[in-house]
Scaffold this active site. Structure first.
Site, PDB file in Angstrom:
ATOM      1  N   HIS A 241     -17.882  -9.223  13.262  1.00  0.00           N
ATOM      2  CA  HIS A 241     -16.638  -9.648  12.608  1.00  0.00           C
ATOM      3  C   HIS A 241     -16.947  -9.991  11.156  1.00  0.00           C
ATOM      4  O   HIS A 241     -17.927 -10.681  10.878  1.00  0.00           O
ATOM      5  CB  HIS A 241     -16.084 -10.878  13.337  1.00  0.00           C
ATOM      6  CG  HIS A 241     -14.708 -11.269  12.905  1.00  0.00           C
ATOM      7  ND1 HIS A 241     -14.456 -11.893  11.696  1.00  0.00           N
ATOM      8  CD2 HIS A 241     -13.507 -11.116  13.503  1.00  0.00           C
ATOM      9  CE1 HIS A 241     -13.153 -12.102  11.584  1.00  0.00           C
ATOM     10  NE2 HIS A 241     -12.552 -11.631  12.671  1.00  0.00           N
TER      11      HIS A 241
ATOM     12  N   ASP B 222      -3.602 -10.316  15.209  1.00  0.00           N
ATOM     13  CA  ASP B 222      -4.385 -11.516  14.912  1.00  0.00           C
ATOM     14  C   ASP B 222      -3.412 -12.632  14.569  1.00  0.00           C
ATOM     15  O   ASP B 222      -2.189 -12.453  14.650  1.00  0.00           O
ATOM     16  CB  ASP B 222      -5.359 -11.185  13.788  1.00  0.00           C
ATOM     17  CG  ASP B 222      -6.593 -12.076  13.811  1.00  0.00           C
ATOM     18  OD1 ASP B 222      -6.693 -12.931  14.690  1.00  0.00           O
ATOM     19  OD2 ASP B 222      -7.441 -11.902  12.938  1.00  0.00           O
ATOM     20  N   HIS B 223      -3.965 -13.763  14.174  1.00  0.00           N
ATOM     21  CA  HIS B 223      -3.177 -14.968  13.883  1.00  0.00           C
ATOM     22  C   HIS B 223      -1.700 -14.702  13.619  1.00  0.00           C
ATOM     23  O   HIS B 223      -1.358 -13.924  12.735  1.00  0.00           O
ATOM     24  CB  HIS B 223      -3.713 -15.660  12.627  1.00  0.00           C
ATOM     25  CG  HIS B 223      -5.160 -15.979  12.703  1.00  0.00           C
ATOM     26  ND1 HIS B 223      -5.834 -16.588  11.686  1.00  0.00           N
ATOM     27  CD2 HIS B 223      -6.062 -15.788  13.698  1.00  0.00           C
ATOM     28  CE1 HIS B 223      -7.102 -16.750  12.036  1.00  0.00           C
ATOM     29  NE2 HIS B 223      -7.259 -16.271  13.247  1.00  0.00           N
TER      30      HIS B 223
ATOM     31  N   CYS C  61     -11.384  -6.395  10.754  1.00  0.00           N
ATOM     32  CA  CYS C  61     -10.385  -7.469  10.720  1.00  0.00           C
ATOM     33  C   CYS C  61      -9.633  -7.355   9.396  1.00  0.00           C
ATOM     34  O   CYS C  61     -10.192  -7.667   8.332  1.00  0.00           O
ATOM     35  CB  CYS C  61     -11.063  -8.830  10.867  1.00  0.00           C
ATOM     36  SG  CYS C  61      -9.870 -10.188  10.734  1.00  0.00           S
TER      37      CYS C  61
ATOM     38  N   TYR D 271      -2.678 -18.990  17.113  1.00  0.00           N
ATOM     39  CA  TYR D 271      -2.697 -18.307  18.410  1.00  0.00           C
ATOM     40  C   TYR D 271      -1.553 -18.690  19.349  1.00  0.00           C
ATOM     41  O   TYR D 271      -1.736 -18.785  20.553  1.00  0.00           O
ATOM     42  CB  TYR D 271      -4.055 -18.526  19.096  1.00  0.00           C
ATOM     43  CG  TYR D 271      -5.143 -17.711  18.430  1.00  0.00           C
ATOM     44  CD1 TYR D 271      -5.295 -16.351  18.715  1.00  0.00           C
ATOM     45  CD2 TYR D 271      -5.994 -18.270  17.484  1.00  0.00           C
ATOM     46  CE1 TYR D 271      -6.275 -15.582  18.093  1.00  0.00           C
ATOM     47  CE2 TYR D 271      -6.969 -17.519  16.842  1.00  0.00           C
ATOM     48  CZ  TYR D 271      -7.099 -16.181  17.160  1.00  0.00           C
ATOM     49  OH  TYR D 271      -8.062 -15.422  16.533  1.00  0.00           O
TER      50      TYR D 271
ATOM     51  N   HIS E  73      -8.824  -6.188  14.574  1.00  0.00           N
ATOM     52  CA  HIS E  73      -7.912  -7.334  14.465  1.00  0.00           C
ATOM     53  C   HIS E  73      -6.907  -6.987  13.383  1.00  0.00           C
ATOM     54  O   HIS E  73      -7.314  -6.695  12.258  1.00  0.00           O
ATOM     55  CB  HIS E  73      -8.659  -8.577  13.962  1.00  0.00           C
ATOM     56  CG  HIS E  73      -9.573  -9.203  14.965  1.00  0.00           C
ATOM     57  ND1 HIS E  73     -10.348 -10.311  14.648  1.00  0.00           N
ATOM     58  CD2 HIS E  73      -9.831  -8.929  16.251  1.00  0.00           C
ATOM     59  CE1 HIS E  73     -11.044 -10.668  15.717  1.00  0.00           C
ATOM     60  NE2 HIS E  73     -10.756  -9.842  16.700  1.00  0.00           N
TER      61      HIS E  73
HETATM   62  C1  DNO Z   1     -10.454 -16.264  14.173  1.00  0.00           C
HETATM   63  C2  DNO Z   1     -11.275 -15.228  14.780  1.00  0.00           C
HETATM   64  C3  DNO Z   1     -12.749 -15.506  14.597  1.00  0.00           C
HETATM   65  C4  DNO Z   1     -13.561 -14.552  15.443  1.00  0.00           C
HETATM   66  C5  DNO Z   1     -15.042 -14.723  15.298  1.00  0.00           C
HETATM   67  C6  DNO Z   1     -15.772 -13.635  15.999  1.00  0.00           C
HETATM   68  O1  DNO Z   1      -9.333 -16.453  14.554  1.00  0.00           O
HETATM   69  O2  DNO Z   1     -10.943 -13.980  14.316  1.00  0.00           O
HETATM   70  O3  DNO Z   1     -13.009 -16.823  14.972  1.00  0.00           O
HETATM   71  O4  DNO Z   1     -13.246 -14.752  16.783  1.00  0.00           O
HETATM   72  O5  DNO Z   1     -15.427 -14.745  13.966  1.00  0.00           O
HETATM   73  O6  DNO Z   1     -17.069 -14.035  16.261  1.00  0.00           O
END
Ligand code: DNO
Length: 350
Positions: free
Chosen positions: A199, A309-310, A237, A323, A264
């Protein structure tokens, strides 16, 4: 692609049953939350997690994450024991049939924000980052709790010690330690049939004088070259990389190609130099052209897991920052629309 969603286990206020009702979401991204960092994950615990997910008719597609112990990142003599445990966890994933592992190599802190409640005019809120505000924090004096989201993670002494060690280590030795780690774990992942995806650092620049190395296209390419194997890949991401205007996401997708093992997708609004807030997934509401990202993924034939993602907190929902169920579900639907359009555009001549 396979649309997935992250689930934080039985304590998550968002239930598996709710996630299952989001149209098109077939897979789950999860982890074991009761194992100490550095300990090996057991086949039995992972099988139980998989079975819980299967019981609602979904697949456990991704483990996000197995944390990498700080001693590995620091290259301490104790690292080999922690790497052995990491390998054991990867073998357990293989036995249980979980194909993708997302991990990171960020020193001390994972994602970092200065505000978890950045307000929008419509009453919703999201996470934001302001470099100036961050530079006024004195964590060694005030403790990790001064940084939103990192309350009880480290004692003051632990934190000062870790920060000093990583500052002294610097980026070059962090790179060496990442290479050392990959040379040990990737062959095990290959054998286990597990594809790893590092990531990117979030945000993709150094904070508190700590080295951060997974920040751009050249770093991701460099990582893939350390061991040329499908098991040594990347988590693309968009929100992490996209917080820096110099990262051209469609270009990164095309350059990394089949080394992207997980995606992501979220949007950010860049509001200044190293300042941003998270935004709804829609392209027009942030700085990232999400359709161009989807199109590039379709162009490279990406067929792995993608997760929204978020999200913001909307409709009065409360829960884990980023989340909640509602805005991530809107994101999942929007993203699937983008992929549907990109697929049509690529495969059908209208
Ligand atoms: C945040 C996530 C990160 C991710 C880690 C992977 O919301 O995208 O915390 O899980 O960096 O190791």
């Amino acid at each position: 692609m396979k649309m997935t969603m992250r689930w934080f286990g039985q304590d998550d206020p968002v239930s598996l049953a709710n996630i299952r009702q989001v149209p098109g979401v077939t897979g789950m991204v999860s982890a074991l939350y009761d194992v100490e960092v550095g300990e090996a994950w057991s086949v039995a615990s992972l099988a139980k997690l998989r079975d819980d997910v299967n019981a609602v008719g979904m697949n456990l597609d991704v483990i996000e994450s197995i944390s990498v112990h700080p001693d590995i990142k620091l290259g301490l003599p104790t690292r080999d024991g922690y790497i052995d445990a990491y390998c054991e966890s990867i073998r357990a994933m293989g036995k249980v049939g979980i194909p993708v592992l997302c991990y990171n190599f960020m020193p001390v802190f994972d994602w970092t924000r200065t505000n978890l409640l950045h307000p929008f005019a419509d009453g919703s809120h999201a996470l934001s980052f302001n470099y100036e505000e961050l530079s006024h924090l004195n964590l060694e004096e005030d403790g990790a709790g001064a940084l939103p989201g990192w309350g009880a993670v480290y004692s003051k002494e632990e934190l000062s010690d870790l920060m000093a060690k990583f500052r002294e280590l610097g980026p070059d030795r962090l790179w060496e330690n990442l290479a050392y780690f990959l040379r040990k774990v990737v062959p095990v992942a290959e054998e286990a049939g597990v594809r790893m995806g590092i990531h990117p650092d979030d945000p993709p620049w150094s904070i508190f004088g700590l080295p951060r190395i997974v920040t751009d296209e050249s770093a991701l390419v460099r990582i893939c070259k350390i061991i040329d194997s499908p098991s040594n890949g990347v988590t693309l991401c968009t929100g992490s990389l996209g917080a820096s205007l110099s990262n051209n996401l469609p270009q990164i997708v095309r350059r990394l190609g089949d080394r992207i093992n997980f995606v992501h997708m979220r949007n950010v609004s860049i509001t200044g130099n190293k300042d941003f807030h998270e935004s709804p997934h829609l392209s027009v509401l942030g700085s990232i052209d999400m359709y161009q990202v989807a199109k590039s993924l379709v162009a490279i034939g990406y067929n792995g897991p993608v997760r929204p993602d978020h999200g913001r907190m909307i409709w009065g929902e409360e829960g884990r920052p980023g989340y909640g169920l509602f805005d991530r579900s809107l994101g999942a639907m929007y993203l699937q629309g983008l992929f549907e359009a990109a697929n049509h555009q690529r495969h059908n001549a209208w």
